[in-house]
Structures are given as structure tokens and as C-alpha cells.
Design a protein around this motif. Structure first.
Motif, PDB file in Angstrom:
ATOM      1  N   TYR A  65     -38.950 -28.706  73.037  1.00 54.65           N
ATOM      2  CA  TYR A  65     -39.058 -29.495  71.804  1.00 54.65           C
ATOM      3  C   TYR A  65     -40.419 -29.347  71.134  1.00 54.65           C
ATOM      4  O   TYR A  65     -40.566 -29.619  69.951  1.00 54.65           O
ATOM      5  N   GLN A  66     -41.433 -28.956  71.913  1.00 53.47           N
ATOM      6  CA  GLN A  66     -42.787 -28.743  71.400  1.00 53.47           C
ATOM      7  C   GLN A  66     -43.342 -29.987  70.707  1.00 53.47           C
ATOM      8  O   GLN A  66     -43.958 -29.915  69.651  1.00 53.47           O
ATOM      9  N   ILE A  67     -43.089 -31.154  71.316  1.00 54.59           N
ATOM     10  CA  ILE A  67     -43.563 -32.417  70.748  1.00 54.59           C
ATOM     11  C   ILE A  67     -44.600 -33.065  71.659  1.00 54.59           C
ATOM     12  O   ILE A  67     -45.660 -33.486  71.192  1.00 54.59           O
ATOM     13  N   LEU A  68     -44.295 -33.148  72.955  1.00 48.88           N
ATOM     14  CA  LEU A  68     -45.181 -33.833  73.895  1.00 48.88           C
ATOM     15  C   LEU A  68     -46.320 -32.919  74.352  1.00 48.88           C
ATOM     16  O   LEU A  68     -46.134 -31.706  74.466  1.00 48.88           O
ATOM     17  N   PRO A  69     -47.467 -33.521  74.649  1.00 41.89           N
ATOM     18  CA  PRO A  69     -48.529 -32.722  75.282  1.00 41.89           C
ATOM     19  C   PRO A  69     -48.033 -32.213  76.627  1.00 41.89           C
ATOM     20  O   PRO A  69     -47.259 -32.891  77.319  1.00 41.89           O
ATOM     21  N   GLY A  70     -48.451 -31.048  77.014  1.00 42.49           N
ATOM     22  CA  GLY A  70     -47.999 -30.431  78.254  1.00 42.49           C
ATOM     23  C   GLY A  70     -48.215 -31.299  79.478  1.00 42.49           C
ATOM     24  O   GLY A  70     -47.415 -31.266  80.411  1.00 42.49           O
ATOM     25  N   LEU A 114     -33.130 -39.255  68.639  1.00 39.98           N
ATOM     26  CA  LEU A 114     -32.822 -38.944  67.232  1.00 39.98           C
ATOM     27  C   LEU A 114     -34.062 -38.473  66.491  1.00 39.98           C
ATOM     28  O   LEU A 114     -34.002 -37.534  65.687  1.00 39.98           O
ATOM     29  N   ALA A 115     -35.196 -39.118  66.751  1.00 38.06           N
ATOM     30  CA  ALA A 115     -36.446 -38.713  66.104  1.00 38.06           C
ATOM     31  C   ALA A 115     -36.823 -37.290  66.528  1.00 38.06           C
ATOM     32  O   ALA A 115     -37.226 -36.468  65.686  1.00 38.06           O
ATOM     33  N   ALA A 116     -36.683 -36.977  67.814  1.00 35.50           N
ATOM     34  CA  ALA A 116     -37.023 -35.639  68.300  1.00 35.50           C
ATOM     35  C   ALA A 116     -36.087 -34.584  67.710  1.00 35.50           C
ATOM     36  O   ALA A 116     -36.537 -33.515  67.270  1.00 35.50           O
ATOM     37  N   LEU A 117     -34.794 -34.879  67.687  1.00 30.34           N
ATOM     38  CA  LEU A 117     -33.831 -33.939  67.104  1.00 30.34           C
ATOM     39  C   LEU A 117     -34.096 -33.748  65.608  1.00 30.34           C
ATOM     40  O   LEU A 117     -34.090 -32.624  65.107  1.00 30.34           O
ATOM     41  N   ASP A 139     -33.837 -24.786  66.344  1.00 33.70           N
ATOM     42  CA  ASP A 139     -32.487 -25.145  66.784  1.00 33.70           C
ATOM     43  C   ASP A 139     -32.406 -24.857  68.277  1.00 33.70           C
ATOM     44  O   ASP A 139     -32.080 -23.756  68.695  1.00 33.70           O
ATOM     45  N   ILE A 140     -32.755 -25.861  69.072  1.00 30.87           N
ATOM     46  CA  ILE A 140     -32.811 -25.688  70.521  1.00 30.87           C
ATOM     47  C   ILE A 140     -31.680 -26.465  71.181  1.00 30.87           C
ATOM     48  O   ILE A 140     -31.132 -27.390  70.599  1.00 30.87           O
ATOM     49  N   ALA A 141     -31.362 -26.071  72.394  1.00 34.10           N
ATOM     50  CA  ALA A 141     -30.394 -26.839  73.196  1.00 34.10           C
ATOM     51  C   ALA A 141     -31.068 -28.156  73.568  1.00 34.10           C
ATOM     52  O   ALA A 141     -32.201 -28.175  74.030  1.00 34.10           O
ATOM     53  N   MET A 168     -27.926 -28.866  67.090  1.00 30.02           N
ATOM     54  CA  MET A 168     -28.720 -30.060  66.847  1.00 30.02           C
ATOM     55  C   MET A 168     -28.040 -31.046  65.908  1.00 30.02           C
ATOM     56  O   MET A 168     -28.169 -32.253  66.092  1.00 30.02           O
ATOM     57  N   TYR A 169     -27.330 -30.559  64.910  1.00 27.69           N
ATOM     58  CA  TYR A 169     -26.692 -31.488  63.979  1.00 27.69           C
ATOM     59  C   TYR A 169     -25.549 -32.246  64.645  1.00 27.69           C
ATOM     60  O   TYR A 169     -25.356 -33.435  64.388  1.00 27.69           O
ATOM     61  N   LEU A 170     -24.815 -31.576  65.524  1.00 24.91           N
ATOM     62  CA  LEU A 170     -23.762 -32.269  66.285  1.00 24.91           C
ATOM     63  C   LEU A 170     -24.378 -33.250  67.280  1.00 24.91           C
ATOM     64  O   LEU A 170     -23.864 -34.351  67.472  1.00 24.91           O
ATOM     65  N   ASP A 171     -25.475 -32.830  67.909  1.00 25.29           N
ATOM     66  CA  ASP A 171     -26.180 -33.724  68.835  1.00 25.29           C
ATOM     67  C   ASP A 171     -26.700 -34.945  68.096  1.00 25.29           C
ATOM     68  O   ASP A 171     -26.637 -36.069  68.599  1.00 25.29           O
ATOM     69  N   PHE A 172     -27.201 -34.739  66.885  1.00 30.10           N
ATOM     70  CA  PHE A 172     -27.704 -35.834  66.061  1.00 30.10           C
ATOM     71  C   PHE A 172     -26.584 -36.818  65.732  1.00 30.10           C
ATOM     72  O   PHE A 172     -26.736 -38.032  65.890  1.00 30.10           O
ATOM     73  N   LEU A 173     -25.451 -36.282  65.331  1.00 30.10           N
ATOM     74  CA  LEU A 173     -24.292 -37.115  65.005  1.00 30.10           C
ATOM     75  C   LEU A 173     -23.815 -37.889  66.232  1.00 30.10           C
ATOM     76  O   LEU A 173     -23.534 -39.083  66.169  1.00 30.10           O
ATOM     77  N   ARG A 174     -23.717 -37.205  67.378  1.00 32.42           N
ATOM     78  CA  ARG A 174     -23.315 -37.860  68.626  1.00 32.42           C
ATOM     79  C   ARG A 174     -24.258 -39.013  68.967  1.00 32.42           C
ATOM     80  O   ARG A 174     -23.826 -40.100  69.333  1.00 32.42           O
TER      81      ARG A 174
END
Length: 160
Positions: A49-54, A96-99, A108-110, A124-130
Motif C-alpha cells: 500500500y506504500q502508506i505506513l512507515p516500514g 476504505l481510506a487506504a483503498l 491497483d494492488i491486491a 480495488m473498486y470492487l474491494d471499495f464497494l464491498r
């Protein structure tokens, strides 16, 4: 006759509430299992996701599936339902925020939600909807649990 219809509607409402609560709990118990068994693969899914510090990735990879498991068990068992639903709703908001953030960045990651397969393609869009649907169910479970708790408090009866 009106009393009978009202009673039937209450029974259906209760059955729907319990079904939604148990289904949501089961989904989160299921989602936690692979992550608990393979925290290294889950850590990689989080890192993608490349969001959190390592330095945070391994801690989150260890903690998150246990939160999913315990919260899911709370919903299935009917114990601490409001707390379990609140934790699940909070996690879903973060998911949802991360997606959404990664969709905005064009990644577009798993998601790593139910499978840690590194070869899986992103949806990601299906994951977001789910996750929006699951968040809605979690909020409804929380609201119903709150209503039930306040009814018990007003009546002065506690159930075990």
C-alpha cells in the motif's frame, strides 16, 4: 390481527439483525485466518500500500488480524457486540481510506483482505464497494446493539 403482523415483523427484524451480525463476524474471522497463519505475507500486502512507515508494517501485520478475529468472535457470540462492531467499523473506515488513497494515486494492488496470494490482481473498486457494504452492516449492528442495550437499561432487566 395488527398485533400478529407487528409480532411477525419484530421476529423478522430480529432474525435479520442476528443474521447480519453473525455473517459480519464470520467474514472477519475468515479474513483473519490466513493473516494470522502467515504474518510475513500479510506484512508484504500491507507494505504494498506504500502508506505506513516500514517500521510499523510488522506490528500492524501482527495486530490487525487478531483484532479482526476477536471482533468477529464478539459478533458471532453475541458478547460485547457494540464493541466488536465499533472495532470492525473503525477498521473498515481505515481500509476504505487506504483503498481510496491508492486508487487516487493510480495504484491497483491486491488488497490482502481475504487472500495473501501475491499473484492476485487488484480489484480495488470492487474491494471499495464491498467494504462500504460491510461498513453499513457494522453500523446497523452497532445501532441495533445500542437500541437493545438502552431498552434493557430502561426495563431494568439484564439477560445473561
Amino acid at each position: 390481527m395488527l398485533k400478529k403482523v407487528s409480532s411477525m415483523m419484530q421476529n423478522w427484524s430480529k432474525a435479520l439483525e442476528v443474521s447480519g451480525r453473525i455473517a459480519l463476524g464470520a467474514i472477519f474471522v475468515y479474513a483473519s485466518w490466513d493473516k494470522i497463519l502467515d504474518p510475513a505475507a500479510f506484512a508484504q500486502a500491507i507494505a504494498n500500500y506504500q502508506i505506513l512507515p516500514g517500521t510499523w508494517v510488522n506490528g500492524v501485520a501482527w495486530l490487525l488480524p487478531w483484532l479482526e478475529l476477536i471482533s468477529g468472535i464478539c459478533l458471532i457470540s453475541g458478547k460485547l457486540v457494540r464493541g466488536g462492531a465499533l472495532v470492525i467499523a473503525s477498521m473498515l473506515v481505515v481500509f476504505l481510506a487506504a483503498l481510496g488513497y491508492n486508487a487516487y494515486r493510480g495504484l491497483d494492488i491486491a488488497c490482502g483482505c481475504f487472500s495473501l496470494d501475491s499473484t492476485a490482481s487488484g480489484r480495488m473498486y470492487l474491494d471499495f464497494l464491498r467494504d462500504i457494504v460491510l461498513l453499513t452492516i457494522a453500523l446497523l449492528v452497532m445501532a441495533r446493539a445500542r437500541t437493545a442495550a438502552s431498552t434493557v437499561e430502561r426495563s431494568g432487566h439484564r439477560t445473561r
